[in-house]
Design an enzyme around this catalytic site. Structure first.
Site, PDB file in Angstrom:
ATOM      1  N   HIS A 207      24.260  54.547 -57.324  1.00 43.21           N
ATOM      2  CA  HIS A 207      24.922  53.362 -57.887  1.00 43.21           C
ATOM      3  C   HIS A 207      26.445  53.492 -57.815  1.00 43.21           C
ATOM      4  CE1 HIS A 207      24.958  55.541 -61.948  1.00 43.21           C
ATOM      5  NE2 HIS A 207      26.185  55.045 -61.883  1.00 43.21           N
TER       6      HIS A 207
ATOM      7  N   ASP B 136      18.042  57.145 -58.473  1.00 43.16           N
ATOM      8  CA  ASP B 136      19.498  56.971 -58.419  1.00 43.16           C
ATOM      9  C   ASP B 136      20.143  58.264 -57.903  1.00 43.16           C
ATOM     10  OD1 ASP B 136      22.010  55.996 -58.638  1.00 43.16           O
ATOM     11  OD2 ASP B 136      22.044  55.889 -60.837  1.00 43.16           O
TER      12      ASP B 136
ATOM     13  N   SER C  17      29.595  59.008 -63.576  1.00 47.47           N
ATOM     14  CA  SER C  17      28.365  58.913 -62.788  1.00 47.47           C
ATOM     15  C   SER C  17      28.471  59.734 -61.514  1.00 47.47           C
ATOM     16  CB  SER C  17      28.110  57.453 -62.412  1.00 47.47           C
ATOM     17  OG  SER C  17      27.870  56.686 -63.564  1.00 47.47           O
TER      18      SER C  17
END
Length: 1372
Positions: free
Chosen positions: A127, A155, A258
């Site tokens: 992502h 992910d 992230s």
């Protein structure tokens, strides 16, 4: 980044969740539905949504710098460091990072969102769709993503990069993948660390948050606890920042984190591994982070998919021919009938290029076409040679040479492209002409051996960059690459000069990993002509001027719109006032107007930056090592040269010609916070740096050894200034960033002893050089027309020092300790709080032994309060002391050292001056302000002295020198168990005056008289004057051996006149038997030399009787040792050569001959030691009668060259010549008991003459003489020998043994001794001894014989302990 998803609040989780921009309504509905689900179901439901993890929430009670340093491996957090303590802001220990060595986070990208796991692959979460490139290390190289490799269901992604990464080593990847509960096993995984660059917050114990910075501003890192869940996902609660289960540095992932990594220490494999990438968190006020574990199968497959079929070279089938079609992006490698298809770049698609792996020993590849391989790289499992047809090139991701391989690369590159090289093997560049491409290497060896083209042009690469700390680049010759285009990136590498001479005009070294070395036997010459500067100036940013005033960076460009026009200004101060009223824009101290043309304003700033760089110091962070000399000429513009890396040139010279050179330590680099500099002058933590070279040569230079630097080198200084322990220091405000050096000059004083600089070596100063020592010093100093100043409390002169026309000053807390002697033709000065210690030389491998040492100076000036001079542990110092300030002088020690026997002539001389005391001083002490203490010491007054106080214990104070009398004036005297020796000429005398107070006991007052007193002469000479009330028992008459007499003064104490005086009335003198015996032993050394020659006088005639009268040339060597009373021992080596001739007469054989002799003897006793070399010659005759009778006659003259040192009555060393004559006769009869057995009675008489000698000298001020006249020894000997001859067909041996009695018929010479007490005569004595001998003569050939004899004597005052006589004869 994080552009694919948006954030929505979920009341069930209490935090944000990530949702697709295309599914907002669905997610909103779902969140509402979550309110009806049981709490136990929350974790599973939350994991169904890809919550964005958004990054660094940390404890507020720990300095934020700790988290920053942790993330960037700076400060304490150096990779591999163990048991790192973590303290809070109050200095209290929070905990230790002791479960694993510190991890290396260099594999994490500069923005923290991805991690390098293979030289060409990174891992993160998919992502993160916004980033297109990454960088590593100091971020100077950027790598493009050519394929995102997004996982189809989770992910996670593993993007491929366009080039092999050379700056850093990829992180190891977990071998356990998504195995259930794998990472909860704490016996294997002992620690978990994370790094990220999300939004930064601090949290206090009450949960209050303070925002520090937004996402991607910088990285922080910390610890996390053992996972609560471990399978395809790892779940833990690092947001519980004060919970000990999360370690001392918890770091909770928040917005922007992230894809950041989670590392675990694998104790089984003993290394850190990346186990997961961060996916989600439970909100700013939550505690939970979710990581996706690395899907190892997927990762491996992604990387495998980028390989073409491996190429296996077969020997004997010719080379591999490589053709390539750029249009289709495909090529073929063919060998014989076998073909391999490869894929390269297709149009602009770099990812179309696949990797090729080559194997097969000694492979060969020929490029038929230029190959553009895109993101594909070449890996060589075996050694290969790669060449190309004329003009053909290769580009791609890079080359990997496996360990043990050597790939010869004959292919040139393309301008603007760099060849990236990895692998532990060797890559040899061996193309032709000019290669316009560059090189970036991160591992293994690259040898630059490019060949010249027909025009003679050579260039292996247009530029070379070394990074990661692993690579080595070897120069085949000095033309391979422009040295100024060589740079060292993150953690650097080694440039091997390989015996070449290389010149740099600039050094581009990012950090300490930059190494210039030479491993060749041929010494390299490195010239650092650092006159070039970096002309690359970044486009300056333009700030906005606040109308209300503000702060900024001086020198930066700012703008403001006035009257619809943009005006540009350069800020002159750190802050400025408002521009609305009292307009600060008009203040030249705050602003400089540079016009309204943006381009011209920008160029003005750039020009000033370049002008500033032209004056900036040069700082080299790297290392110089190996077999080379380094020369640094003067740098233009007076720029200073600073080394804060290290130098290791054990056999090399580093020379500085003019300008300033600084060796210093290196400030520990810290991570920047909000633009702060990574280092500063006032920081406490510095790294030590070592500088080693054979010689540091300075001419017209200014050299500084600053904090945290150790220099081990000799220094040769010509008109230069040397500062050891300088407080001058430089820091690079861009240190650790890889950017252009921004130096900052200032002072930095270390807080601890370990941070002080230190020097070891020998310094030679010439031509007005100056040496300032303010740090630890060990070594030697020779100064000629120069100056030395010492302020360091730790200066140790271990080598003899020489100061000619030079000053030496110790002050301001400085302490000089000299251990091996010193000479100065000037005064040595001790200023305020300065101390000078003069000592003997410590004996290696002993606890408290010192060899004596001599210190000869023109004097010592104690000019400052609390100045001190200490003479101790075997030191003998001479030179007057003048104390113009309250100071101390210490001679000797109350805990004296053991003085070792002298091993050098200098040490022996120093030992003789000590006269048995532990330390000695010869000179006057003046000024009246010194407090003097003596313990087991000798002070010889060299002139009138005045001191404040004198404490004397078990010591001696005496007066010697010319016939001028000395007066010692002391305010306070405290003396016990000591000896005071004064002189008198029977009219005047040396005196001691005590003005205030005199105390003590058991002191002897001795008097040395320079003239012989008349019998019964009354003198009445005052010697000591002390205040009234002083005890009359303080001094008593002492007996002293002077010359050859024991002299005792007669004294009386006079207490009239308000003083207590000790008055000399006269003397009592008697002969000192010990001194006389020593003198007699010394004078009788000639008799013992005479006896050595006597015992070897008739050896040749004895041989004639054993060899049946064979005449001819002969040679003999004898060695022996003797001894006598008084510790006397001697040894000698005696050589004889000669020739004799036989005359056959009626009934008798007559032999006549000539001989030459040389004797080298040495003697040692309690009284003296020395050597004699004797040369002589003589004539001899021997008559052998048929009846067995014989008569031997000999006459001989010998010259003696004597060199002896007496240790009595201050005799010292005497060199003198003597001579002696010998006349000897021996007769005997050889009676044969059988044909081959005989007995031989003998009688011998030797008469001689020995020359006399006379010595005159002074013992103190007393005239002495020793004399013995010529004397004529007469020595007799009677004895008997028994022998037997053994013979064979071609040989015969005669063995014999004998004994005899040797005796003096006349006394040896008389010795006359004279001193101030009169004359003493010692009559000569007779001596006798029993001689024993055993020997043999052997016939080797008809005309050659060899003999060997052993002798010994007993029962004499002087005996031969052993003697060996070997002879060789040649008859003709």
């Amino acid at each position: 980044m994080n552009k694919v998803y948006s954030l929505k609040y979920c009341p069930v989780t209490g935090g944000l969740i990530a949702v697709s921009e295309l599914a907002r309504r669905v997610i909103k509905k779902t969140c509402r539905r979550l309110t009806h689900i049981l709490l136990a179901g929350i974790p599973a439901i939350c994991l169904c949504y890809s919550q964005i993890s958004q990054a660094g929430i940390v404890r507020s009670d720990i300095a934020y710098q700790i988290y920053r340093d942790f993330a960037e491996n700076k400060g304490l957090f150096v990779p591999g460091a163990n048991d790192i303590p973590v303290y809070d802001k109050d200095g209290k220990l929070v905990g230790r990072l002791g479960k694993a060595p510190m991890a290396d986070f260099s594999s994490v990208s500069s923005n923290g969102v991805a991690t390098l796991v293979s030289p060409q692959y990174i891992v993160s979460v998919k992502h993160n769709g916004g980033y297109r490139s990454v960088s590593f290390g100091n971020g100077k190289n950027t790598y493009s993503l050519v394929d995102r490799n997004n996982h189809p269901s989770i992910d996670f992604h593993a993007p491929r990069l366009n080039k092999l990464v050379t700056e850093v080593i990829p992180s190891a990847v977990t071998s356990e993948g998504t195995k259930a509960n794998a990472y909860k096993y704490t016996e294997r995984y002992t620690a978990f660390y994370r790094v990220g660059s999300g939004t930064q917050y601090t949290k206090d114990k009450d949960g209050n948050l303070v925002k520090v910075a937004g996402g991607y501003a910088f990285k922080t890192g910390g610890t996390t606890g053992v996972p609560l869940i471990s399978d395809a996902t790892i779940v833990s609660n690092p947001g519980q920042t004060y919970n000990p289960v999360n370690g001392p540095l918890p770091d909770y992932g928040a917005p922007g984190d992230s894809g950041s990594p989670l590392f675990a220490y694998d104790k089984q494999q003993k290394k850190w591994v990346i186990v997961a990438v961060l996916r989600a968190y439970a909100g700013i006020n939550g505690a939970t982070n979710w990581w996706n574990v690395i899907p190892t199968d997927y990762l491996n497959q992604v990387m495998q998919d980028d390989f073409d079929a491996p190429v296996d070279f077969v020997s004997g089938l010719g080379p591999l021919n490589w053709t390539y079609d750029k249009t289709s992006g495909t090529g073929t490698l063919s060998q014989g009938s076998k073909n391999w298809t490869m894929h390269g770049q297709k149009d602009n698609d770099l990812n179309a290029g696949k990797n090729l792996v080559f194997s097969g020993q000694n492979g060969a590849i020929i490029l038929k076409d230029s190959v553009t391989q895109g993101a594909g790289y070449l890996e060589f499992k075996d050694s290969y040679t790669v060449s190309a047809e004329s003009g053909k090139t290769w580009t791609g991701a890079g080359i990997i040479t496996d360990k043990g391989t050597n790939v010869t690369w004959k292919v040139n590159g393309v301008a603007g492209d760099n060849l990236h090289k990895l692998g532990e093997g060797t890559l040899t560049i061996n193309g032709t002409g000019v290669n316009p491409g560059g090189l970036k290497t991160g591992d293994g060896i690259v040898v630059l051996n490019q060949q010249a083209d027909t025009a003679g042009n050579i260039q292996a690469f247009s530029s070379v960059n070394l990074a990661s700390g692993r690579p080595t680049v070897v120069l085949g010759d000095a033309r391979q690459v422009n040295p100024d285009n060589i740079s060292w990136g993150y953690r650097g590498g080694k440039l091997d000069l390989n015996g070449n001479a290389v010149t740099f005009t600039r050094l581009q070294a990012a950090d300490y990993g930059a190494v210039i070395t030479n491993n060749a036997q041929q010494k390299s010459q490195l010239l650092l002509d650092l006159k070039a500067q970096d002309t690359n100036v970044s486009e300056p940013t333009i700030g906005n001027i606040s109308p209300f005033g503000g702060t900024g960076t001086p020198g930066n460009l700012y703008s403001m719109i006035l009257n619809s026009q943009t005006r540009f200004y350069i800020l002159k101060s750190a802050s400025y006032g408002n521009t609305l009223w009292g307009n600060s824009l008009n203040d030249p101290a705050q602003w400089e107007f540079v016009g309204m043309n943006k381009n011209k304003a920008v160029q003005t700033v750039k020009d000033r930056i370049l002008a500033g760089r032209a004056k900036q110091p040069v700082i080299f962070h790297g290392q110089l090592t190996g077999n080379m000399d380094v020369a640094i000429p003067q740098v233009p513009g007076g720029r200073k040269v600073i080394f804060d890396g290290s130098v290791n040139l054990p056999e090399g010279t580093l020379s500085q010609d003019s300008g300033t050179l600084i060796f210093q330590g290196h400030p520990v680099i810290h991570a920047s916070i909000s633009g702060s500099a990574p280092v500063s002058l006032n920081q406490k933590d510095w790294e030590n740096r070592q500088f080693t070279m054979k010689t540091l040569s300075l001419k017209d230079a200014d050299f500084h050894l600053s904090r945290n630097a150790s220099l081990n080198s000799d220094i040769k200084s010509d008109n230069s200034h040397i500062t050891l322990g300088s407080d001058r220091a430089f820091v690079d405000k861009n240190d650790g960033t890889g950017n252009y050096v921004i130096p900052e000059e200032g002072t930095s004083v270390p807080d601890t002893v370990n941070d002080r600089s230190q020097y070891e070596g020998n310094i030679t100063l010439n031509h007005n050089s100056a040496l300032d020592i303010g740090s630890r010093f060990t070594g030697g100093i020779d100064a000629y027309d120069s100056a030395v100043s010492i302020t360091s409390p730790d200066v140790l002169l271990t080598a003899p020092g020489a100061f000619a026309g030079s000053s030496l000053t110790v002050h301001d807390g400085g302490h000089l300790t000299a251990l091996n002697g010193l000479f100065s033709d000037g005064h040595i000065q001790a200023g305020k709080n300065g101390k000078i210690t003069l000592s003997g030389t410590p004996v290696k491998d002993t606890a408290n032994q010192y060899a004596p040492a001599v210190y000869l100076t023109d004097g010592y000036d104690l000019t400052g309060d609390n100045a001190a001079l200490e003479i101790t542990r075997g030191a003998h110092a001479s030179g007057d002391i003048h104390a113009s300030a309250a100071s101390t002088v210490t001679i000797g020690s109350d805990t004296p050292a053991e003085l070792a026997s002298a091993e050098t002539a200098a040490s022996a001389f120093a030992g003789s001056l000590l006269e048995g005391y532990n330390a000695a001083f010869n000179g006057a002490i003046t000024g009246g302000r010194a407090d003097v203490s003596m313990h087991n010491a000798l002070w010889t007054l060299g002139g009138d002295s005045a001191i404040h106080s004198l404490t004397v214990r078990n010591s001696r104070i005496s007066s010697e020198g010319d016939r001028t009398f000395r007066t010692l004036t002391v305010n306070k005297l405290d003396a016990t168990g000591s000896d005071f020796v004064l002189r008198t000429d029977l009219k005047n005398a040396d005196k001691i005056n005590v003005t205030e107070k005199a105390t003590g006991s058991d002191n002897s007052l001795n008097v040395s008289f320079m003239n012989n007193p008349a019998q019964g002469q009354a003198l009445n000479i005052p010697l000591v004057t002390a205040p009234a009330g002083t005890s009359a028992e303080m001094f008593k008459a002492g007996t002293r051996v002077t010359g050859f007499s024991r002299v005792t003064p007669t004294l009386h104490v006079d207490t009239s006149g308000g003083n207590t005086k000790w008055i000399l009335d006269g003397f009592k003198a008697e002969a000192d038997k010990a001194a006389a015996a020593k003198a007699d032993s010394f004078m009788n050394a000639g008799y013992k030399n005479f006896m050595t020659e006597v015992n070897n006088l008739n050896k040749r005639m004895g041989d004639l009787r054993d060899t049946n009268g064979d005449a001819g040339a002969w040679a003999r060597i004898m060695s022996g040792a003797g001894s006598a009373d008084g510790g006397y021992s001697d040894n000698y080596t005696h050589v004889q050569v000669g020739f004799d001739k036989k005359h056959e007469l009626d009934g008798v054989d007559l032999f006549t001959g000539v001989t030459m002799t040389y004797t080298d003897s040495s003697a040692d006793s309690h009284a003296f030691s020395g050597k004699t070399k004797s040369v002589g010659g003589g004539l001899y005759a021997s008559a052998l009668f048929e009846s067995g009778a014989y008569i031997d006659l000999i006459g001989k003259y010998i010259h003696h060259d004597n060199d002896y040192t007496g240790n009595f009555a201050s005799l010292g060393t005497k060199h003198y010549n003597t001579h002696s004559w010998y006349a000897g006769a021996e007769t005997g009869y050889r009676y044969h008991l059988t044909e081959d057995t005989f007995i031989e009675p003998q009688a011998e008489l030797v008469y001689g003459a020995v020359s006399g000698k006379t010595f005159r000298w002074k013992d103190g001020d007393m005239d002495l003489s020793m004399k013995n006249r010529d004397f004529s020894p007469l020595v007799g000997r009677t004895g008997v020998e028994l022998g037997k001859t053994f013979s064979g067909k071609d040989w015969s041996v005669t063995a014999r043994a004998g004994t005899s009695w040797q005796f003096d018929l006349l006394n040896n010479g008389e010795t006359v001794l004279r001193d101030a007490s009169g004359e003493k005569r010692i009559k000569g004595e007779k001596d006798s001894r029993m001689l024993f001998n055993v020997g043999m003569n052997a016939q080797i050939k008809d005309n050659m014989r060899f003999g060997l004899e052993f002798e010994k004597s007993a029962f004499g005052k002087y005996n031969v302990d052993n003697a060996v006589n070997a002879n060789f004869r040649y008859m003709f």
